[in-house]
Design a protein around this motif. Structure first.
Motif, PDB file in Angstrom:
ATOM      1  N   ARG A 103      64.728 -42.938  20.809  1.00  0.00           N
ATOM      2  CA  ARG A 103      65.494 -41.684  20.868  1.00  0.00           C
ATOM      3  C   ARG A 103      66.988 -41.975  20.874  1.00  0.00           C
ATOM      4  NH1 ARG A 103      68.155 -37.849  23.835  1.00  0.00           N
ATOM      5  NH2 ARG A 103      68.332 -39.243  25.633  1.00  0.00           N
ATOM      6  N   VAL A 104      67.338 -43.154  21.394  1.00  0.00           N
ATOM      7  CA  VAL A 104      68.740 -43.572  21.477  1.00  0.00           C
ATOM      8  C   VAL A 104      68.864 -44.973  20.888  1.00  0.00           C
ATOM      9  CG1 VAL A 104      70.696 -44.058  23.017  1.00  0.00           C
ATOM     10  CG2 VAL A 104      69.096 -42.207  23.581  1.00  0.00           C
ATOM     11  N   ALA A 105      69.891 -45.190  20.080  1.00  0.00           N
ATOM     12  CA  ALA A 105      70.222 -46.537  19.597  1.00  0.00           C
ATOM     13  C   ALA A 105      71.649 -46.851  20.019  1.00  0.00           C
ATOM     14  CB  ALA A 105      70.085 -46.617  18.083  1.00  0.00           C
ATOM     15  N   ILE A 106      71.861 -48.057  20.488  1.00  0.00           N
ATOM     16  CA  ILE A 106      73.194 -48.512  20.900  1.00  0.00           C
ATOM     17  C   ILE A 106      73.540 -49.692  20.003  1.00  0.00           C
ATOM     18  CG2 ILE A 106      74.608 -49.368  22.810  1.00  0.00           C
ATOM     19  CD1 ILE A 106      72.427 -48.118  24.695  1.00  0.00           C
ATOM     20  N   ILE A 107      74.546 -49.492  19.143  1.00  0.00           N
ATOM     21  CA  ILE A 107      74.805 -50.492  18.103  1.00  0.00           C
ATOM     22  C   ILE A 107      76.273 -50.887  18.046  1.00  0.00           C
ATOM     23  CG2 ILE A 107      72.916 -49.524  16.719  1.00  0.00           C
ATOM     24  CD1 ILE A 107      75.172 -48.498  14.778  1.00  0.00           C
ATOM     25  N   SER A 108      76.507 -52.063  17.512  1.00  0.00           N
ATOM     26  CA  SER A 108      77.839 -52.473  17.076  1.00  0.00           C
ATOM     27  C   SER A 108      77.934 -52.173  15.579  1.00  0.00           C
ATOM     28  CB  SER A 108      78.056 -53.966  17.341  1.00  0.00           C
ATOM     29  OG  SER A 108      77.053 -54.716  16.671  1.00  0.00           O
ATOM     30  N   ILE A 109      79.128 -52.262  15.036  1.00  0.00           N
ATOM     31  CA  ILE A 109      79.344 -52.050  13.603  1.00  0.00           C
ATOM     32  C   ILE A 109      79.978 -53.317  13.056  1.00  0.00           C
ATOM     33  CG2 ILE A 109      80.488 -50.632  11.847  1.00  0.00           C
ATOM     34  CD1 ILE A 109      80.516 -48.367  14.002  1.00  0.00           C
ATOM     35  N   ASP A 134      64.440 -39.831  31.212  1.00  0.00           N
ATOM     36  CA  ASP A 134      63.137 -40.406  31.531  1.00  0.00           C
ATOM     37  C   ASP A 134      62.295 -40.541  30.260  1.00  0.00           C
ATOM     38  OD1 ASP A 134      63.865 -40.358  34.176  1.00  0.00           O
ATOM     39  OD2 ASP A 134      62.575 -38.681  34.746  1.00  0.00           O
ATOM     40  N   GLY A 135      61.630 -41.690  30.130  1.00  0.00           N
ATOM     41  CA  GLY A 135      60.715 -41.894  29.016  1.00  0.00           C
ATOM     42  C   GLY A 135      61.359 -42.315  27.710  1.00  0.00           C
ATOM     43  N   ASP A 136      62.674 -42.533  27.697  1.00  0.00           N
ATOM     44  CA  ASP A 136      63.352 -42.901  26.455  1.00  0.00           C
ATOM     45  C   ASP A 136      62.968 -44.296  25.983  1.00  0.00           C
ATOM     46  OD1 ASP A 136      64.758 -40.636  25.842  1.00  0.00           O
ATOM     47  OD2 ASP A 136      66.643 -41.284  26.747  1.00  0.00           O
ATOM     48  N   ILE A 137      62.857 -44.438  24.662  1.00  0.00           N
ATOM     49  CA  ILE A 137      62.860 -45.739  24.009  1.00  0.00           C
ATOM     50  C   ILE A 137      64.271 -45.943  23.483  1.00  0.00           C
ATOM     51  CG2 ILE A 137      61.899 -47.146  22.142  1.00  0.00           C
ATOM     52  CD1 ILE A 137      59.389 -45.332  22.291  1.00  0.00           C
ATOM     53  N   VAL A 138      64.874 -47.082  23.816  1.00  0.00           N
ATOM     54  CA  VAL A 138      66.276 -47.340  23.491  1.00  0.00           C
ATOM     55  C   VAL A 138      66.364 -48.578  22.613  1.00  0.00           C
ATOM     56  CG1 VAL A 138      68.602 -47.686  24.415  1.00  0.00           C
ATOM     57  CG2 VAL A 138      66.909 -46.386  25.747  1.00  0.00           C
ATOM     58  N   GLY A 139      66.903 -48.418  21.399  1.00  0.00           N
ATOM     59  CA  GLY A 139      67.069 -49.536  20.479  1.00  0.00           C
ATOM     60  C   GLY A 139      68.428 -50.191  20.652  1.00  0.00           C
TER      61      GLY A 139
END
Length: 323
Positions: free
Chosen positions: A206-212, A111-116
């Protein structure tokens, strides 16, 4: 066996049956037997140490999990999730990595996360495979601008919108390209209040979801026209093998300096590293050098990849020692 020990043994077995067979939790057992919960916990631990309870796990993922342990020990990352995918078709591989990542993301987000979100087809696949789950106050934000002017379901902003729509959450957009024609334009755009506001929010993720991204003529940034042949040749000459957000890194995982860096609109690798939980999703033979560099530089916390790529990374890392 003395009678008192026999009765203690009987109680030990009873507690094990209540816990493992009847499904009662430790507090329920404590209330039922009129003993303390810590005492129940100690007796369950004693039952395992004395061989009364033997836990056997049917594990169909043992070979992949051995690879995961190897990655954690070799690169010092928080975790790795490796899937057995024998399919070399890129689209099917992306879908498999997306399914695996979607399950991970559900367990990670709070709850409340900012996700990049970064651009990339594997990130887009994760959004596509995601099922709705309830979290309060989520916000999704792109980490970079758009890769080219042609529409695509894998741009950072597109991925941001896809995640937010699946989870019925708020999202933000960067209305600018990831790479602009000259340094002056890049500086001016990053100073634009709306763009600056979104990038500032992205830094608070708080969380980043990335490709490489790999560095080659086949890379997305080249195919979309964001970087020219001359641009990619220049960063390759400086040792770049991977692209992370608005930065390039060399084979040893070091961020490289290059004259065109101020043309990029987005977070740098150093800003990405400040995010507490960075999940990297990437697979395929063309990504081996790039993923190795990201791991060596500890730019990601959790890696999601396939077994064939994972084995190739370990082999490559061991035969090409970091300087």
């Amino acid at each position: 066996m003395p009678e008192i020990n026999h009765e203690r043994f009987r109680l030990l077995v009873k507690i094990c049956q209540l816990y493992y067979e009847d499904g009662l939790n430790q507090l329920d057992i404590a209330k039922r037997l009129g003993i303390s919960r810590p005492h129940v916990s100690r007796m369950l631990a004693a039952a395992k140490s004395e061989g009364i309870v033997r836990i056997s796990i049917h594990n169909p993922f043992s070979s992949e999990q051995e690879l995961e342990k190897c990655f954690i020990e070799t690169f010092g990352i928080q975790d790795a999730i490796i899937v057995d995918s024998s399919d070399s078709d890129p689209n099917k591989l992306h879908a498999q990595l997306g399914r695996t990542s979607a399950a991970l993301i559900e367990s990670v987000l709070m709850d409340g996360d900012i996700v990049g979100l970064m651009a990339g087809r594997t990130v887009a696949s994760a959004a596509e495979e995601l099922d709705y789950f309830a979290r309060e106050g989520l916000q999704f934000v792109p980490l970079v601008g758009g890769w080219g002017s042609e529409g695509g379901a894998w741009h950072a902003s597109s991925n941001t919108m896809a995640f937010a729509n699946k989870l019925k959450s708020k999202y933000w957009m960067v209305h600018a390209p990831a790479v602009v024609a000259n340094v002056e334009t890049g500086i001016l755009l990053r100073q634009e209040p709306e763009i600056d506001k979104v990038l500032q929010l992205a830094q608070r993720s708080r969380v980043a979801i990335i490709s490489i991204g790999e560095v080659s003529e086949q890379a997305t940034m080249v195919k979309t026209g964001n970087m020219s042949h001359e641009d990619i040749t220049e960063v390759e000459a400086r040792g770049a093998v991977a692209n992370l957000c608005a930065s390039f890194i060399d084979l040893d995982g070091r961020e490289i300096d290059f004259p065109g860096k101020n043309r990029f609109i987005g977070l740098t690798a150093r800003e990405l590293r400040a995010i507490p939980n960075v999940i990297g999703i990437a697979g395929g033979a063309q990504k081996v050098k790039a993923i190795t560099a990201a791991l060596r530089g500890k730019w990601i916390d959790i890696l999601v990849t396939d077994a064939a790529t994972a084995r190739a990374i370990i082999d490559f890392h061991r035969s090409n020692e970091a300087k």
